[in-house]
Design an enzyme around this catalytic site. Structure first.
Site, short mmCIF file in Angstrom:
data_model
loop_
_atom_site.label_atom_id
_atom_site.label_comp_id
_atom_site.label_asym_id
_atom_site.label_seq_id
_atom_site.Cartn_x
_atom_site.Cartn_y
_atom_site.Cartn_z
N GLU A 426 40.83 41.12 47.37
CA GLU A 426 40.02 40.81 48.56
C GLU A 426 40.89 40.69 49.80
OE1 GLU A 426 36.89 41.50 47.93
OE2 GLU A 426 37.18 41.35 50.09
C1 LIG Z 1 42.21 42.14 38.93
C2 LIG Z 1 41.95 42.90 40.18
C3 LIG Z 1 40.64 43.10 40.60
C4 LIG Z 1 40.38 43.85 41.75
N1 LIG Z 1 39.07 44.10 42.11
C5 LIG Z 1 38.82 45.01 43.10
C6 LIG Z 1 37.48 45.46 43.34
O1 LIG Z 1 36.51 45.01 42.72
N2 LIG Z 1 37.28 46.43 44.29
C7 LIG Z 1 38.31 46.97 45.00
O2 LIG Z 1 38.07 47.83 45.83
N3 LIG Z 1 39.60 46.56 44.79
C8 LIG Z 1 39.87 45.60 43.85
N4 LIG Z 1 41.16 45.19 43.61
C9 LIG Z 1 42.23 45.76 44.42
C10 LIG Z 1 42.83 44.74 45.38
O3 LIG Z 1 41.93 44.46 46.41
C11 LIG Z 1 44.18 45.32 45.85
O4 LIG Z 1 45.08 45.21 44.76
C12 LIG Z 1 44.71 44.61 47.07
O5 LIG Z 1 43.92 44.89 48.19
C13 LIG Z 1 46.16 44.99 47.39
O6 LIG Z 1 46.34 46.37 47.40
P1 LIG Z 1 47.53 47.01 46.53
O7 LIG Z 1 47.42 46.49 45.15
O8 LIG Z 1 47.53 48.47 46.73
O9 LIG Z 1 48.86 46.39 47.15
P2 LIG Z 1 49.66 46.96 48.41
O10 LIG Z 1 48.72 47.25 49.51
O11 LIG Z 1 50.57 48.04 47.95
O12 LIG Z 1 50.53 45.69 48.82
C14 LIG Z 1 51.79 45.34 48.23
C15 LIG Z 1 52.41 44.22 49.06
O13 LIG Z 1 52.63 44.69 50.40
C16 LIG Z 1 51.97 43.85 51.34
N5 LIG Z 1 51.45 44.68 52.42
C17 LIG Z 1 50.78 45.84 52.34
N6 LIG Z 1 50.46 46.28 53.57
C18 LIG Z 1 50.92 45.37 54.45
C19 LIG Z 1 50.89 45.24 55.87
N7 LIG Z 1 50.28 46.14 56.66
N8 LIG Z 1 51.50 44.17 56.43
C20 LIG Z 1 52.09 43.24 55.66
N9 LIG Z 1 52.13 43.30 54.32
C21 LIG Z 1 51.55 44.34 53.72
C22 LIG Z 1 50.85 43.17 50.55
O14 LIG Z 1 50.47 41.93 51.13
C23 LIG Z 1 51.51 42.99 49.18
O15 LIG Z 1 52.29 41.83 49.16
C24 LIG Z 1 41.44 44.38 42.51
C25 LIG Z 1 42.77 44.16 42.10
C26 LIG Z 1 43.02 43.44 40.95
C27 LIG Z 1 44.45 43.25 40.52
#
Ligand SMILES: Cc1cc2nc3c(=O)[nH]c(=O)nc-3n(C[C@H](O)[C@H](O)[C@H](O)COP(=O)(O)OP(=O)(O)OC[C@H]3O[C@@H](n4cnc5c(N)ncnc54)[C@H](O)[C@@H]3O)c2cc1C
Length: 566
Positions: A426
Site C-alpha cells: 500500500e
Molecule cells: C504480501 C504482499 C501483498 C501485496 N498486495 C498487493 C495488492 O493486493 N495489489 C497490488 O497492486 N500490489 C500489492 N503488493 C505490492 C506492494 O504494494 C509493493 O511491493 C510495494 O508497493 C513496493 O513495490 P516494490 O515491491 O516493487 O518495491 P520497490 O518499489 O522496488 O521499492 C524498493 C525500495 O525502494 C524504495 N523506493 C522505491 N522508489 C522510491 C522513491 N521514489 N523514493 C524513495 N524510495 C523509493 C522503497 O521504499 C523500498 O524501500 C503486495 C506486496 C506484498 C509483499
C-alpha cells in the site's frame, strides 16, 4: 489464541479523545449514537474473539495453495469470511442504497482494528473489498454500481486491487498492462500483475479485480493510466456469474508471513473489463481505493500491535522467573518498560487512526475542505506510524516471551512475521513519508499548522490540570512547528532526505497530544498514568527525530556508493 476485543477502550477514545461527538452530531451520521457504537463494536468484537481469532494459527500453519489452477484457502477461512459477510462487517460504511449500513468510517476503523488483531491474513480480504466498494461508489457508472455493489457489500463477491507489475512497484507509472476497446463498451485487458492479495479464493462465487492499465493512445507515466473492473466470472444482467473471464492465477507467493492470504501472480489475456471513471484518469479513481486502504493498512498494524500485546501480557503474567513480589516477570523493570511501551504506542497510533477516520467522516458529512485536508494530512502518518507500531510492538512481544518468543508454537513470532509486510504494501512507509513532506505540505504547511494550532491550544488548556505534561507537549509542538517551517522552506531533495524521521517525529508529538487529552479525561486513572509514561519516556524521541529531519540531503549524498560498498 485468545483475544479480548477492546470495546471499552474504543468507547473511551470515541468519547474523550478523537472528537467522535462531532460526527454523531451531523445529520448524515445521526444514527451513530453512543448506544449504536456500543452495540456494533460489541457484536463485531464477539465475532473477532469467537470466530476469527481461532483461525489465526490455521492460516499460518496451512497456507493458501494453488491446486490445478484453483486457490485453496486455509482451513476454516471459508466459515470465517462468510461469518464476516453475514454480520454485515464488510461494508458498514457503504451506501445503504446498495445494502451498506452508511455508518461512519470511524466505526469501520474500530471493527477493522479488531478483525486485524484476531486474524490479519483473513481480514485482508474484506479490507480489499471495502476499498473497491468505495472506488466504485465514487467513480463507477450507475450500471456498474447496480450490478456489482450489492454483491460486494453483501460479501457474496470479493474485491482485489491490481497495481503492481514486475517493473512497476512504487513507480506505478511504469506499468504496461494494456486495455483495448472491444467496440461494445467493454475493453480487453492484457498483462501480468504480481503480489495481488486475495487474487482468488475457493469461498466466494466471484472475485472482482480493479486493474490499472493503459489504453492504446495513453501518454507515458501516471497520466496515461485508466482503471478497469475485471470480474473472474462475467455476470449477467441479474448479477448471476456466468462465463469465466480470460484471466488466471499463475502462482502464489511463498511469504515470510501472512500465509493465509493468497498473494497471487495474475495473468490477464484479453480479459473483459469495464472502465471505472474517465479514460486516462484511473489514478484518481484508484487513489480513492488507495487512501481507504492506506488508513486500513495502518489500522492493520495497530490491530496486530494489540493482539501481540495481549498475547505477551498473558504470557508475562504466568511466567515465573527470579525472586520478586509476584514471582512473575511482570515485576522486572525491563518487562514493565516493554509492556508499557507496547500499550502506550498502541494507544497513540490508534488515536491517530481514529482521528483520521473522524476527519474523513466530517468531510463526508459536511463537505468542508478543511476536513478533507486534515484527512489527507493524517493518512500517511496513520499508515506509516500504525504499521511501524505494529512491527515494533510485535517485536517487543517476542522479547517479552524470552526464548519462547522464538518458538513458533507460542504464536508470538507469527504476529511479527505477519505484520512486517504492512510497512511495505500500500505504498512503502518511505513513500508515505515522501507524500507527507511533498504533496501534503504543498499548501505551504497550512493544514499542518492548523493542526498544530489546535494541539497547542489543547496543551495550553491542560496547563491548569497537568502543568508538567502540558508543558512537555507544548514544547514538542513548537519543535514540530519549527521543523515543518524548515520543510516548507527547503527543496524536494532536502525534504525527502528527512521525510521518514519527520513523519515519525510528527506521529510522536501527535501521539502525545492524544495521550494528554486522555489524561485530562481520566484524572488519577490508568490513562493519566499511561500518558505520563508516554510523555516522559517516548515523546523525547521527537527531538532526535526532528533534528535528523532537518539535516538536508548534502551529507547523505556526500557518502558515495563507493563509500557504501560492502
Ligand atoms: C504480501 C504482499 C501483498 C501485496 N498486495 C498487493 C495488492 O493486493 N495489489 C497490488 O497492486 N500490489 C500489492 N503488493 C505490492 C506492494 O504494494 C509493493 O511491493 C510495494 O508497493 C513496493 O513495490 P516494490 O515491491 O516493487 O518495491 P520497490 O518499489 O522496488 O521499492 C524498493 C525500495 O525502494 C524504495 N523506493 C522505491 N522508489 C522510491 C522513491 N521514489 N523514493 C524513495 N524510495 C523509493 C522503497 O521504499 C523500498 O524501500 C503486495 C506486496 C506484498 C509483499
Amino acid at each position: 489464541m485468545s483475544y479480548r476485543a477492546p470495546v471499552s477502550e474504543f468507547r473511551f477514545l470515541f468519547d474523550h479523545v478523537v472528537g467522535f461527538d462531532q460526527v454523531s452530531a451531523t445529520e448524515r451520521f445521526a444514527e451513530a449514537t453512543p448506544e449504536t457504537v456500543e452495540a456494533v463494536l460489541t457484536e463485531a468484537g464477539k465475532l473477532c474473539e469467537e470466530v476469527l481469532a481461532p483461525l489465526q494459527r490455521a492460516g499460518d500453519l496451512h497456507p493458501a495453495q494453488l491446486e490445478n489452477g484453483i486457490v485453496r484457502t486455509s482451513p476454516g477461512f471459508g466459515d470465517g469470511l462468510r461469518a464476516i459477510a453475514e454480520g454485515g462487517w464488510i461494508a458498514i460504511a457503504a451506501d445503504p442504497e446498495y445494502g451498506g449500513m452508511g455508518l461512519p468510517m470511524a466505526m469501520t476503523t474500530a471493527v477493522n482494528d479488531m478483525m486485524s488483531a484476531a486474524c490479519l491474513s483473513l481480514q485482508l480480504s474484506p479490507l480489499m473489498t471495502q476499498g473497491q466498494i468505495e472506488a466504485l461508489e465514487n467513480h463507477a457508472s450507475d450500471e456498474l454500481k447496480a450490478l456489482y455493489l450489492p454483491k460486494l457489500i453483501s460479501g457474496e463477491w470479493t474485491g482485489t486491487m491490481n497495481l503492481t507489475e514486475p517493473q512497476a512497484g512504487s513507480d506505478v507509472g511504469a506499468l504496461t498492462t494494456k486495455a483495448e476497446p472491444n467496440g461494445d463498451g467493454s475493453y480487453a485487458i492484457t498483462g501480468q500483475k504480481i503480489y495481488i492479495s486475495w487474487g482468488d479464493n475457493d469461498i466466494t462465487e466471484n472475485v472482482c479485480h480493479l486493474v490499472l492499465a493503459r489504453l492504446p493512445d495513453a501518454v507515458p507515466g501516471t497520466k496515461g493510466i485508466s482503471l478497469f473492473l475485471v470480474p473472474k466470472r462475467i455476470p449477467d444482467e441479474n448479477g448471476v456469474p456466468g462465463v469465466a473471464n480470460s484471466l488466471k492465477v499463475v502462482s502464489l507467493e511463498h511469504k515470510m508471513g501472512l500465509h493465509g492470504s493468497p498473494t497471487a501472480v495474475m495473468q490477464y489475456d484479453g480479459a473483459t473489463g469495464w472502465l471505472v471513471g474517465e479514460e486516462h484518469d484511473g489514478m484518481r479513481a484508484m487513489f480513492t481505493m488507495m487512501n481507504n486502504a492506506r488508513l486500513g493498512v495502518g489500522v492493520q498494524g495497530i490491530g496486530v500491535a494489540d493482539g501481540a500485546y495481549q498475547h505477551a501480557l498473558a504470557y508475562a503474567e504466568g511466567r515465573k522467573q527470579g525472586r520478586t513480589e509476584n514471582n512473575t516477570i511482570t515485576d522486572h523493570a525491563d518487562v514493565r518498560r516493554m509492556l508499557a511501551t507496547m500499550k502506550a504506542d498502541t494507544f497513540a497510533a490508534r488515536a491517530i487512526a481514529l482521528a483520521n477516520a473522524v476527519a474523513i467522516d466530517m468531510e463526508t458529512a459536511t463537505g468542508h475542505a478543511d476536513w478533507a485536508t486534515r484527512a489527507a494530512l493524517l493518512t500517511p502518518i496513520t499508515k506509516a506510524f500504525g504499521t511501524d507500531t505494529g512491527i515494533d510492538v510485535a517485536e517487543l512481544g517476542v522479547q517479552v516471551h524470552g526464548g519462547m518468543g522464538f518458538i513458533e508454537e507460542t504464536g508470538a513470532a507469527q504476529y511479527s512475521r505477519d505484520v512486517r509486510v504492512t510497512a511495505i504494501y500500500e505504498g512503502t512507509n518511505g513513500i508515505q513519508s515522501m507524500d507527507l513532506v511533498g504533496r501534503k505540505l504543498m499548501d505551504g504547511g497550512e493544514a499542518a499548522y492548523r493542526l498544530l494550532d489546535e494541539m497547542e491550544a489543547d496543551a495550553e488548556a491542560a496547563r491548569a490540570d497537568l502543568p508538567e505534561l502540558a508543558e512537555a507537549v507544548w514544547q514538542a509542538c513548537e519543535t514540530l512547528r519549527e521543523t515543518t517551517e524548515w520543510m516548507v522552506a527547503h527543496g524536494a531533495q532536502d525534504r525527502f532526505a528527512g521525510s521518514v524521521p519527520y513523519l515519525r517525529g510528527f506521529a510522536r508529538v501527535l501521539g502525545a497530544h492524544f495521550h494528554l487529552k486522555a489524561a485530562r479525561a481520566d484524572r488519577g486513572g490508568k490513562h493519566e498514568r499511561l500518558a505520563a509514561f508516554y510523555i516522559h519516556r517516548l515523546l523525547p524521541e521527537h527531538v532526535g527525530l526532528l533534528t535528523h529531519a532537518r539535516q538536508g540531503a548534502e551529507d547523505l549524498y556526500a557518502l558515495s556508493m563507493d563509500d557504501l560498498a560492502a
